[in-house]
Scaffold this active site. Sequence first.
Site, PDB file in Angstrom:
ATOM      1  N   GLU A 294     -24.909 -27.802 -34.699  1.00  0.00           N
ATOM      2  CA  GLU A 294     -25.528 -26.448 -34.170  1.00  0.00           C
ATOM      3  C   GLU A 294     -26.377 -25.200 -34.353  1.00  0.00           C
ATOM      4  O   GLU A 294     -26.086 -24.225 -34.497  1.00  0.00           O
ATOM      5  CB  GLU A 294     -25.205 -26.119 -32.494  1.00  0.00           C
ATOM      6  CG  GLU A 294     -24.157 -27.253 -31.364  1.00  0.00           C
ATOM      7  CD  GLU A 294     -24.131 -27.596 -30.892  1.00  0.00           C
ATOM      8  OE1 GLU A 294     -22.750 -26.654 -30.362  1.00  0.00           O
ATOM      9  OE2 GLU A 294     -24.286 -28.314 -29.374  1.00  0.00           O
ATOM     10  N   ASP A 368     -20.005 -34.862 -25.821  1.00  0.00           N
ATOM     11  CA  ASP A 368     -19.428 -33.143 -25.197  1.00  0.00           C
ATOM     12  C   ASP A 368     -19.361 -32.682 -23.950  1.00  0.00           C
ATOM     13  O   ASP A 368     -19.715 -32.225 -23.562  1.00  0.00           O
ATOM     14  CB  ASP A 368     -20.832 -32.384 -25.917  1.00  0.00           C
ATOM     15  CG  ASP A 368     -20.769 -30.971 -25.797  1.00  0.00           C
ATOM     16  OD1 ASP A 368     -19.249 -30.641 -25.643  1.00  0.00           O
ATOM     17  OD2 ASP A 368     -21.880 -30.143 -25.878  1.00  0.00           O
ATOM     18  N   GLU A 396     -17.142 -26.028 -18.526  1.00  0.00           N
ATOM     19  CA  GLU A 396     -18.687 -26.077 -18.850  1.00  0.00           C
ATOM     20  C   GLU A 396     -19.678 -27.250 -18.184  1.00  0.00           C
ATOM     21  O   GLU A 396     -20.448 -26.638 -17.812  1.00  0.00           O
ATOM     22  CB  GLU A 396     -18.995 -26.404 -20.344  1.00  0.00           C
ATOM     23  CG  GLU A 396     -20.038 -26.078 -20.434  1.00  0.00           C
ATOM     24  CD  GLU A 396     -20.018 -26.643 -22.164  1.00  0.00           C
ATOM     25  OE1 GLU A 396     -19.279 -26.016 -23.379  1.00  0.00           O
ATOM     26  OE2 GLU A 396     -21.445 -26.714 -23.207  1.00  0.00           O
TER      27      GLU A 396
HETATM   28  C1  GCV Z   1     -19.094 -23.129 -28.768  1.00  0.00           C
HETATM   29  C2  GCV Z   1     -21.307 -27.244 -27.022  1.00  0.00           C
HETATM   30  C3  GCV Z   1     -21.532 -26.006 -26.267  1.00  0.00           C
HETATM   31  C4  GCV Z   1     -21.876 -24.539 -27.570  1.00  0.00           C
HETATM   32  C5  GCV Z   1     -20.315 -25.036 -28.349  1.00  0.00           C
HETATM   33  C6  GCV Z   1     -20.027 -26.489 -28.795  1.00  0.00           C
HETATM   34  C7  GCV Z   1     -19.073 -26.801 -29.659  1.00  0.00           C
HETATM   35  O1  GCV Z   1     -22.529 -27.196 -27.690  1.00  0.00           O
HETATM   36  O2  GCV Z   1     -22.231 -26.356 -24.597  1.00  0.00           O
HETATM   37  O3  GCV Z   1     -21.622 -23.611 -26.298  1.00  0.00           O
HETATM   38  O4  GCV Z   1     -20.411 -24.055 -29.391  1.00  0.00           O
HETATM   39  O5  GCV Z   1     -20.422 -27.688 -28.529  1.00  0.00           O
HETATM   40  O6  GCV Z   1     -17.924 -27.237 -28.913  1.00  0.00           O
HETATM   41  O7  GCV Z   1     -19.426 -25.961 -30.829  1.00  0.00           O
END
Ligand code: GCV
Length: 702
Positions: A294, A368, A396
């Site tokens: 990411e 995720d 989340e």
């Molecule tokens: C810390 C998901 C979340 C992100 C998070 C990522 C990860 O994509 O939306 O906020 O980033 O996971 O686990 O690195």
Amino acid sequence: MFKKLAIFFLFISFASIADDGSRLWLKYDLLKDPKQREAYINLTKFVALNYNSPIATNAANELKIGFEGLLGKKIPVVQNWTGKTGGIILEVNTTGISVQHLVDDGFAIQQQKGNIFITAKTPSGVLYGAFELLRYIQTAKDLNKISVVSNPKVKIRMLNHWDNANGTVERGYAGSSMWKWTELPFRIDPRYIQYARANASIGINAASINNVNASSRFLTAEYLEKIKAVADILRPYGIRVFISVNFRSPRTLGGLKTSDPLDAEVRKWWNDKTKEIHEYIPDFGGFLVKANSEGEPGPQDYGRTHADGANMLAEAMRPYSGIVIWRAFVYNADPKGDRFKEAYEQFKPLDGTFDPKVIVQVKNGPIDFMPREPFHPMFGAFPKTTLGMEFQITQEYLGQSTHLTYLAPMFKECLDTDTYAKGKGSTVAKVIDGSLDSHQNSLMAGVANTGSDINWTGHPFNQANWYAFGRLAWNHTLSSEEIASEWIVMTLTKNSVSQEKIKNIMLKSLPVYISYTYPLGTAHMMGEGHHYGPEPWLAKSGRPDWTSVYYHRADSIGLGFDRTGKVSNALSLYHPEVQKLWGNADQCPLDYLLWFHHVAWDKKLSTGRTLWNELCVRYYGGVEEVKKLQTVWESMKTEIDDETFENVKGRLKIQEKEALWWRDACILYFINYARMPIPSPLAAPTRSLDEVKKLVEIYHLR
Ligand code: GCV
């Protein structure tokens, strides 16, 4: 004057009754039944400490506070046991019969000659034993024949905080960060100690204190001093501090031209930095790294592998006891690929090349933290690599702070699933506790749900997920029911009828949530960015695999992602026995169906309904179930503390409104593909798809 005084006392008495949730499950309120108190008092006349260490001292103090609160009687703590009976003796013993079945951190609690002995090989073990004893009293168990031998199944039981230097928390739903970086190291918030006690009470022994989307700032001298202050608070509770690091730090902080892990200067930079960290924190736990994921930097930026990056840090950690935790959460933005397979494919060639100091931390599922995911295919397929588990405690995708969802069944579902890697019984739990492939190290991490809110977690029931995570990291064979029961009696009510009702609410909560959000194995249809609420129509985003249509693949024929050999073939990553379970659409359990199959709208499922009708029944049923949860909650008004009661009641109302939002959004969107009526007696939503879409737009307004 008298009136004023009366109001004052009334206020005081209310203040002492009202429960703001700040004490979590560590409520040591006086036991109501005098007979029960008497029975305990006879066994808890004193606490004798046969060992001198800050952790053991905390164990003794915790018992003292706990006994005094629960039993209403002053308890002396003495340094050395003189042979008196009727007390609790805390012992650290490295040899001898009493510790022969213990590993480090494990403990034994035995009744012997009129005393209760808490024995362990390490002071931490004694601390965990003390909390176990208190749990016995809090849950009203008999101490007379107490005989416990308890060893943690997993060595590193860790919280991952996604807390930023500016005080925000990524995916945090309970206020701002509990770490007051601007105040540290000069002011120590007393909540740090409460946090440490809460973690120790459930066996958590590690915490990475900052976001995996890491700022290099955490490696500056200024911040190391702050982190040292936190580490100094957590250490006497057996908790080691880890730091999430930014892979580009040698450039951003060290002024080097590169962060290439094979570059000699870069390696020296990390060696020096690691040495410096240990000057502040001698028992530093280690590094946690999100790399090439990411947009975060990583070794692939220099044509190197994840193993090159992780092993470089392992080399820096070589002189010390800490480790390197390297995350496997990686995926590319290939619209033709399948995100499901990417971590596996990137890491598979590296199995056997990681330094023994490295643990690869894998999320429970391949996408995720969706409310229901099949287990990550890396589990069971990497025998030469120590794999750790990453669960997400913060919700989340699970209603954040407004929906009541008890996560132990989700954690358990993953841990108990059979990978078949070494024949039947090769569960995910055995992979991550190290027993399947005889790994020395083991890790279970949970992304924390703690924040600055007075009750730590926002929704009062979210506390149960922190609790459940810790209990399962210690012992993954505990059942979700047992854990819920413990938590309820310690946290919410001593009334046994209410306890049962609440347990039922908790155990139903995850299936209910899934039925109005992601039934039948659908996934990733949430609002863009904030991940709150439904947005199944999302077709454009920064990356194709951040949209919803990428996952649900709705078309005029059907719904679901075909991961059989016909399309992505992600199923082939699993053991043939697992493929057999999930590979045939006619036999695949409905909970996983659309994860692996594109199913025709009019296909009859095992329930006797078509896919479309089943989808409708689940979405509508989920909303109705939320209403029932509210009715049950309402029936306990007199049994639950007012503040908590009203807090949960309000959140359940929001949950009902939002369950309806999910239902209407998904039904009105999918009906355009299914082109079938909503089966009677279910009534069509009273609003249009456009109206529902507007609700999401409001979230994006600036
Ligand atoms: C810390 C998901 C979340 C992100 C998070 C990522 C990860 O994509 O939306 O906020 O980033 O996971 O686990 O690195």
